[in-house]
Design a protein around this motif. Structure first.
Motif, short mmCIF file in Angstrom:
data_model
loop_
_atom_site.label_atom_id
_atom_site.label_comp_id
_atom_site.label_asym_id
_atom_site.label_seq_id
_atom_site.Cartn_x
_atom_site.Cartn_y
_atom_site.Cartn_z
N LEU A 86 13.50 -11.70 2.64
CA LEU A 86 13.93 -12.19 1.47
C LEU A 86 13.57 -14.00 1.49
CD1 LEU A 86 17.49 -11.09 0.73
CD2 LEU A 86 15.52 -11.05 -0.84
N ALA A 87 13.50 -14.35 2.83
CA ALA A 87 13.07 -15.82 2.89
C ALA A 87 11.42 -16.09 2.57
CB ALA A 87 13.45 -16.47 4.37
N LYS A 88 10.84 -14.90 3.05
CA LYS A 88 9.55 -14.92 2.57
C LYS A 88 8.87 -14.58 1.31
CE LYS A 88 8.53 -13.20 7.16
NZ LYS A 88 8.11 -12.07 8.10
N SER A 89 10.06 -14.10 0.31
CA SER A 89 9.79 -13.70 -1.14
C SER A 89 9.40 -14.83 -1.99
CB SER A 89 11.07 -13.06 -1.53
OG SER A 89 12.24 -13.87 -1.93
N ARG A 90 8.96 -14.60 -3.01
CA ARG A 90 8.70 -15.73 -4.16
C ARG A 90 9.77 -16.50 -4.59
NH1 ARG A 90 4.93 -12.62 -8.67
NH2 ARG A 90 5.32 -14.80 -9.48
N LEU A 145 23.35 -7.46 1.56
CA LEU A 145 22.09 -7.92 2.09
C LEU A 145 21.02 -6.69 2.61
CD1 LEU A 145 20.24 -10.43 2.86
CD2 LEU A 145 21.50 -10.31 4.78
N CYS A 146 21.38 -5.67 3.42
CA CYS A 146 20.60 -4.71 3.56
C CYS A 146 20.41 -3.51 2.62
CB CYS A 146 21.03 -4.07 4.78
SG CYS A 146 21.46 -5.31 6.24
N ASN A 147 21.00 -3.53 1.49
CA ASN A 147 21.02 -2.78 0.48
C ASN A 147 19.85 -2.97 -0.35
OD1 ASN A 147 20.92 -0.91 -1.49
ND2 ASN A 147 23.25 -1.44 -2.12
N PRO A 148 18.46 -2.23 -0.27
CA PRO A 148 17.42 -2.45 -0.99
C PRO A 148 17.61 -1.98 -2.47
CG PRO A 148 17.00 -0.70 0.34
CD PRO A 148 18.28 -1.04 0.67
N GLN A 149 18.63 -1.38 -2.99
CA GLN A 149 18.87 -0.85 -4.35
C GLN A 149 19.26 -2.16 -5.04
OE1 GLN A 149 18.18 2.43 -5.13
NE2 GLN A 149 17.79 2.73 -2.77
N ILE A 150 19.88 -3.16 -4.36
CA ILE A 150 20.47 -4.19 -5.39
C ILE A 150 19.24 -5.06 -5.53
CG2 ILE A 150 22.08 -6.41 -5.11
CD1 ILE A 150 23.79 -4.51 -3.58
N ASP A 151 19.07 -5.63 -6.52
CA ASP A 151 17.87 -6.85 -6.86
C ASP A 151 17.90 -7.81 -5.85
OD1 ASP A 151 18.72 -9.34 -8.80
OD2 ASP A 151 20.25 -7.37 -9.05
N SER A 152 16.77 -8.62 -5.66
CA SER A 152 16.71 -9.67 -4.48
C SER A 152 17.70 -10.87 -5.17
CB SER A 152 15.12 -9.91 -4.37
OG SER A 152 14.84 -10.49 -5.58
N LYS A 153 17.78 -11.23 -6.56
CA LYS A 153 18.51 -12.36 -6.96
C LYS A 153 20.12 -12.11 -6.62
CE LYS A 153 18.96 -15.32 -11.10
NZ LYS A 153 18.98 -15.33 -12.32
N THR A 154 20.61 -10.88 -6.58
CA THR A 154 21.89 -10.68 -6.18
C THR A 154 22.20 -10.74 -4.80
OG1 THR A 154 22.11 -9.34 -8.30
CG2 THR A 154 23.87 -9.15 -6.59
N ARG A 155 21.11 -10.15 -3.90
CA ARG A 155 21.00 -10.05 -2.56
C ARG A 155 20.96 -11.79 -1.93
NH1 ARG A 155 16.47 -6.81 -0.92
NH2 ARG A 155 16.82 -7.04 1.16
#
Length: 930
Positions: free
Chosen positions: A558-562, A515-525
């Motif tokens: 992530l909750a605030k994302s699109r 969850l805290c890894n910004p390198q991973i795309d948001s769909k996977t996080r």
């Protein structure tokens, strides 16, 4: 039937008595019997007067015209037709009629005044029309001029949109070839021009059925769909709003009286069917963008299923299932990682699952549900092909979509022979995409406890194997979520943990790391949050999670994302962390019985006790949970299901528990965010959101907590908590919130009265619970300054005043302060109540004396103010009775006391009372001997 003259006379009597319907019936029967032309004219004229009273202006014009046809100089019929035409907005025709009246009776003041008024209104309308016409033309000239600068174009576009929202402006745009010019704007292909054109069309279609139908036929449904299909989120949303405005106008949003024209515009069924078929075509069309597909699905979700379960007409749902179910399933089955797929957004497939669920829920009988399942079964079987892995993947992904929607349907498909085996086989495939789709399907399929038990026995080793062997992070995280879900199958029951001690904490730690890894795309996080949603059933995991501020902030971002598909998982995690789920009451006797019979007894985790929950709430607030919740509440209506709304309401309620935290909640927009949750959703969710609103309203400045017009939206949810079926705590907080609001402004007090809060508040003034009774009395104390409330106290036949007087005699000082305060204010405002007070109860004088002798200066002060109001009430006999009683002695003792800052208010009022008694001549001033 009877004699027409007798029937006419009967009609006249009914008209004079105010029974208009009976009068119309008599006149109608008289017309059937009457053959005399002059008599017919009189009856038509009389019936016209009835229609004017009933506000049926088209019928009034028709009857008056028939009377005038028989007698062109019938002045009454002419004037009545003028009145009806004016109400229908036909000012020029009304003007002609009153002009004839004024010619026939030149000295009639009513005719002359109406003539001048209508003349002035026509001139004003002409000025507006000409100026509006020129403004409309000027705006289009600016917008379609290629060389005009951008700022002027933007201003013209905004002005056009604003103008279209006013009925007169919308009509002028329509009459001035506006639709063609708006289509020219669309043809430019420039996003800002298309957006302005679509928003203007929305304004023109709002609340006007005839115009909406004309625009649909002029622009064409296919053209509107092609605009919505563009790959532009803002344009797709605006076009969705245009479709919604059209739908609302065609299905009852227009309340105009079209008269004879009604038959031309009433039947909109053909247009509605065309729109429905076009939207169903859009959802499976490759040329449609992801945003356009989302909005088409949203429109179907909002308008196809019945909004009210009591509505028996679900023909739209049946039509959609017959013509579009397979198309919706096609969207659910898309695998974005494969070639040649439909364009989708992050939210498309979840919106499709929600639509499937709503359609299935709307079915009324078993044969309809069986048909739904058969279509799904047939579709899945047509896609499963051992020789074509891509088609098989599509089938498995479709089942995933059904498991997230109508679970019952998806569950029955999973249970069919070969489906589960296929999922397991795909997990062992060498292709990453096969493993990913299969693991996701396994996760969704293991929702039910029985199925989870099956997987724990057969699937854990499989998921562990995938987790260890795969190098693809996307598959690894999904396998982990599967393990998380299986590990949490026992819920929050400490004694039903599926895995060994410490295993769930290890899984959660890995989820937080991803969850805290910004390198991973948001769909996977997002899948990491899915894992935490399951694992936070364990109190050790909850505690570890709230200790990790970075993980919480990452989840909130992530909750605030699109990607709004994440909302449900975040809501689940927060419900678990705040322990705001429903808890079963444990009865000790039943626990002993269960132990004796060797049955399982649910155990509470030590970290699920109150002090641990409070610490977790504080940490969530510090990490910024409110701003995340405020964004989540604004999510797309299809994704923000009623169940999700209920969970968000539960979280808000848990966060408002401590009054010290409510200021933080308001500061981050929590007050505003709660309002939609209190107005829409499940019954339980609305109650919980209203309860949280009440807690905030009780201790906050309403203007800051609920800025602008929102403050008036809060009142209804608070009043709903006053009903007797609600819990005492909910009644109490609602009363405190309403007390605060009633003390804020006269407009709010009037709104409270209009929403029928008074009877509910009065009921609670009889309550045995002291806190509730006090809160209700304090609320009434703030309301009595309202004129409408005072009028109700003046009415005969109720015990409102008696109750207030008797409450002044209670032993509870706070209750006395509230009741006496209300009585002091209302008797000051309405002098008649001073006399009425002596009639409602024989104990009034005794209660008044007790108030005036009270040791608490606040109570004493209010009692003395009531006494002054009675002396000042213009009722000499009442004043005399008071001074002849022990009241004079009490006043004298208080007035003679030395000035004392702590008791100065009662002393000053007592002295004022004595001065008033002297002015009335009831006592003489004290004079010392010379």
């Amino acid at each position: 039937m009877g004699d027409p003259i007798t029937l006419k006379d009967e009609g006249n009597k009914h008209f004079q008595a105010g029974d208009i319907d009976k009068a119309i019936e008599c006149y109608t029967n008289a017309l059937k019997e009457c053959t005399d032309k002059k008599m017919q004219a009189v009856i038509y004229r009389n019936r016209c007067a009835c229609y004017l009273k009933k506000e049926s202006y088209s019928n009034a014009v028709s009857d008056a015209s028939k009377a005038i046809d028989d007698d062109a100089s019938d002045i009454k019929a002419l004037y009545r037709r003028c009145q009806a035409l004016e109400k229908l907005g036909k000012l020029d025709m009304a003007f002609k009629d009153v002009q004839r009246c004024a010619t026939l009776e030149p000295k009639n003041k009513t005719f002359l005044e109406t003539l001048h008024r209508l003349g002035a209104e026509i001139q004003a309308k002409l000025r507006t029309t000409f100026s509006t016409d020129s403004r409309v033309q000027n705006m289009f000239d600016i917008l379609l001029d290629e060389e005009m600068d951008k700022e002027k174009k933007e201003k013209a576009a905004n002005n056009l949109i604003v103008l279209s929202r006013e009925d007169a402006g919308a009509e002028r745009i329509f009459q001035n070839n506006g639709v063609t010019l708006l289509l020219n704007m669309v043809e430019t292909g420039k996003p800002e021009m298309i957006l302005a054109a679509v928003r203007t069309l929305s304004g023109m279609c709002t609340g006007h059925k005839a115009r909406a139908m004309a625009i649909v036929n002029m622009v064409g449904v296919d053209k509107i769909c092609s605009i919505m299909a563009l790959d532009n989120e803002e344009i797709a949303l605006a076009t969705c709003n245009l479709f919604q405005c059209i739908n609302d106008s065609l299905t009852g949003g227009d309340t105009r009286d079209y008269g004879k024209e009604a038959s031309l515009v009433l039947d909109a069924s053909k247009d509605l069917r065309t729109i429905l078929l076009a939207l169903l075509e859009m959802i499976s069309n490759k040329k449609v963008s992801g945003h356009g597909r989302d909005q088409a699905l949203n429109l179907l979700t909002k308008n196809v299923p019945c909004r009210d379960k009591k509505d028996r007409d679900h023909s739209r749902t049946l039509f959609t299932i017959d013509h579009g179910l397979k198309k919706i399933l096609k969207v659910c089955g898309q695998v974005p990682e494969l070639p040649d797929q439909l364009p989708l957004t992050e939210n498309t497939q979840l919106i499709a699952s929600v639509l499937l669920n709503k359609l299935y829920d709307d079915l009324k009988c078993d044969p309809e549900r069986a048909n739904f399942r058969e279509i799904c079964d047939e579709y899945i079987k047509s896609k499963i092909d051992p020789n074509n892995m891509d088609k098989t993947l599509h089938a498995i992904n479709t089942i995933s979509g059904l498991l997230q929607g109508p679970f019952e349907v998806g569950n029955s498909l999973v249970g069919q022979q070969g489906v589960m085996e296929m999922m397991v086989a795909l997990c062992g495939s060498e292709r990453d995409v096969d493993q990913m789709v299969a693991v996701e399907a396994l996760i969704h399929a293991s929702t039910k406890m029985s199925r989870a038990s099956f997987f724990i026995t057969n699937g854990v080793s499989l998921l562990k194997d995938i987790y260890k062997k795969t190098k693809n992070e996307k598959i690894k995280i999904r396998a982990l979520v599967g393990l998380c879900k299986l590990g949490s199958a026992g819920g929050d029951d400490y004694g039903l943990r599926q895995f060994a001690e410490g295993s769930t904490e290890k899984l959660a730690k890995q989820c937080r790391k991803w969850l805290c890894n910004p390198q991973i795309d948001s769909k996977t996080r997002k899948w990491a949050i899915e894992g935490l949603a399951y694992l936070t059933n364990d109190a050790d995991v909850k505690d570890d999670f709230v200790e990790d501020e970075l993980a919480m902030k990452a989840m909130f971002e992530l909750a605030k994302s699109r990607d709004k598909t994440i909302v449900y998982a975040v809501a689940c995690t927060l419900v678990n962390c705040t322990n705001s789920y429903d808890k079963k009451e444990i009865i000790p006797e039943l626990v002993q019985l269960a132990k004796f019979s060797k049955q399982h007894v649910p155990e509470q985790h030590p970290k699920d006790k109150k002090d641990f929950i409070e610490k977790r709430v504080k940490r969530l607030l510090k990490a910024g949970v409110i701003s995340a919740l405020a964004v989540m509440v604004k999510a797309d209506s299809a994704i923000l299901t009623d169940q999700t709304k209920e969970m968000l309401a539960r979280v808000f309620l848990a966060l408002t528990e401590d009054p010290k935290d409510r200021g933080t909640i308001v500061a981050h927009g929590g007050g505003k965010a709660l309002i939609p949750l209190a107005l829409e959703g499940t019954e339980k969710g609305k109650v919980k959101a209203s309860f949280a609103l009440a807690k905030i309203a009780a201790v906050s400045n309403p203007e800051i907590a609920f800025p602008g017009e929102r403050i008036y939206e809060v009142i209804r949810p608070l009043i709903s908590l006053l009903h007797t079926d609600k819990e005492g705590a909910e009644n109490y907080e609602a009363l405190r919130g309403l007390t605060n609001m009633a003390g804020f402004s006269e407009k709010l007090r009037i709104k409270l009265v209009k929403e029928k809060a008074l009877p509910e508040i009065e009921n609670h003034m009889f309550e045995e619970n002291e806190k509730i009774r006090l809160a209700a009395t304090e609320c009434m104390c703030n309301l009595v300054t309202c004129k409408e409330v005072q009028a109700r106290y003046l009415e005969d036949g109720n015990d409102k005043l008696k109750l207030l007087v008797l409450l002044c005699g209670e032993d509870d000082e706070k209750l006395q302060i509230a009741a006496a305060g209300g009585l002091a204010m209302i008797t000051a405002a309405e002098k008649k109540l001073c006399t009425k007070m002596t009639r409602v109860t024989v104990q009034w004088l005794e209660i008044l004396q007790r108030l005036c002798l009270h040791t608490n200066p606040s109570v004493q002060h209010r009692g003395l103010v009531i006494l002054y109001n009675m002396l000042n009430s213009d009722d000499f006999e009442l004043a005399k009775k008071l001074i002849e009683s022990e009241i004079l002695e009490i006043l004298t003792v208080i007035a003679k006391a030395e000035d004392n800052p702590k008791r100065q208010d009662p002393i000053d009022v007592a002295r004022t009372c004595l001065v008033k008694a002297m002015d009335l001549g009831l006592i003489k001033p004290f004079t010392s001997p010379s």
